[in-house]
Motif scaffolding. Structure first.
Motif, short mmCIF file in Angstrom:
data_model
loop_
_atom_site.label_atom_id
_atom_site.label_comp_id
_atom_site.label_asym_id
_atom_site.label_seq_id
_atom_site.Cartn_x
_atom_site.Cartn_y
_atom_site.Cartn_z
N LEU A 1 0.82 -1.21 0.00
CA LEU A 1 0.00 0.00 0.00
C LEU A 1 0.85 1.26 0.00
O LEU A 1 0.56 2.21 -0.73
CB LEU A 1 -0.92 -0.02 1.22
N ARG B 1 1.69 1.33 -4.38
CA ARG B 1 0.31 1.64 -4.72
C ARG B 1 0.17 2.03 -6.19
O ARG B 1 -0.71 1.53 -6.89
CB ARG B 1 -0.22 2.76 -3.84
N LEU C 1 0.77 -0.99 -8.46
CA LEU C 1 -0.37 -1.91 -8.43
C LEU C 1 -1.51 -1.40 -9.28
O LEU C 1 -2.15 -2.17 -10.01
CB LEU C 1 -0.84 -2.12 -6.99
N ALA C 2 -1.77 -0.09 -9.22
CA ALA C 2 -2.86 0.48 -10.01
C ALA C 2 -2.52 0.46 -11.50
O ALA C 2 -3.37 0.15 -12.34
CB ALA C 2 -3.14 1.90 -9.55
N ASP D 1 -2.72 -3.12 -12.81
CA ASP D 1 -3.98 -3.77 -12.45
C ASP D 1 -3.78 -4.96 -11.52
O ASP D 1 -4.30 -6.05 -11.75
CB ASP D 1 -4.73 -4.19 -13.72
N HIS D 2 -3.00 -4.75 -10.45
CA HIS D 2 -2.76 -5.78 -9.44
C HIS D 2 -3.29 -5.36 -8.07
O HIS D 2 -2.76 -5.76 -7.04
CB HIS D 2 -1.27 -6.07 -9.32
N ARG D 3 -4.34 -4.56 -8.05
CA ARG D 3 -4.89 -4.12 -6.77
C ARG D 3 -5.44 -5.28 -5.95
O ARG D 3 -5.59 -5.18 -4.74
CB ARG D 3 -5.96 -3.06 -6.99
N ASN D 4 -5.73 -6.41 -6.62
CA ASN D 4 -6.24 -7.56 -5.87
C ASN D 4 -5.20 -8.11 -4.90
O ASN D 4 -5.54 -8.84 -3.97
CB ASN D 4 -6.72 -8.65 -6.82
N LEU E 1 -3.67 -6.39 -2.70
CA LEU E 1 -4.00 -5.79 -1.41
C LEU E 1 -5.15 -6.55 -0.75
O LEU E 1 -5.14 -6.76 0.47
CB LEU E 1 -4.39 -4.32 -1.60
N TRP E 2 -6.12 -6.97 -1.55
CA TRP E 2 -7.23 -7.74 -1.00
C TRP E 2 -6.76 -9.11 -0.52
O TRP E 2 -7.27 -9.63 0.48
CB TRP E 2 -8.35 -7.89 -2.05
#
Length: 82
Positions: free
Chosen positions: A35, A39, A42-43, A46-49, A51-52
């Motif tokens: 994060l 950040r 990741l955006a 397209d790897h924001r998943n 963080l999930w």
């Protein structure tokens, strides 16, 4: 004269709560590092998943922690009964 087989050592039975806490801490640190430092990357990629995934790993640690707390309580009870 037959030789006696060597006695078997007691199996290891360490406290498990520290392992559960370490796993939760590892997921939390990984999520915070992603994060804070990655950040934008990741955006962009397209790897924001990811963080999930870190959040899920941290949250799944709570049921694991509860199980390990119960395991350690049973462990203490077994050792006291000896």
């Amino acid at each position: 004269m037959p030789k006696q087989p060597p006695s078997r050592p007691e199996p290891l039975d360490p406290p498990m709560v520290p392992f559960a806490l370490a796993g939760m801490a590892a997921w939390a640190v990984a999520g915070l590092v992603l994060l804070v430092f990655f950040r934008d990357w990741l955006a962009t990629n397209d790897h924001r998943n990811w963080l999930w995934t870190c959040l899920a790993g941290f949250l799944w640690g709570f049921p694991g922690l509860a199980v390990m707390m119960r395991h350690d309580a049973n462990r203490r009870r077994r050792r006291a009964a000896r």
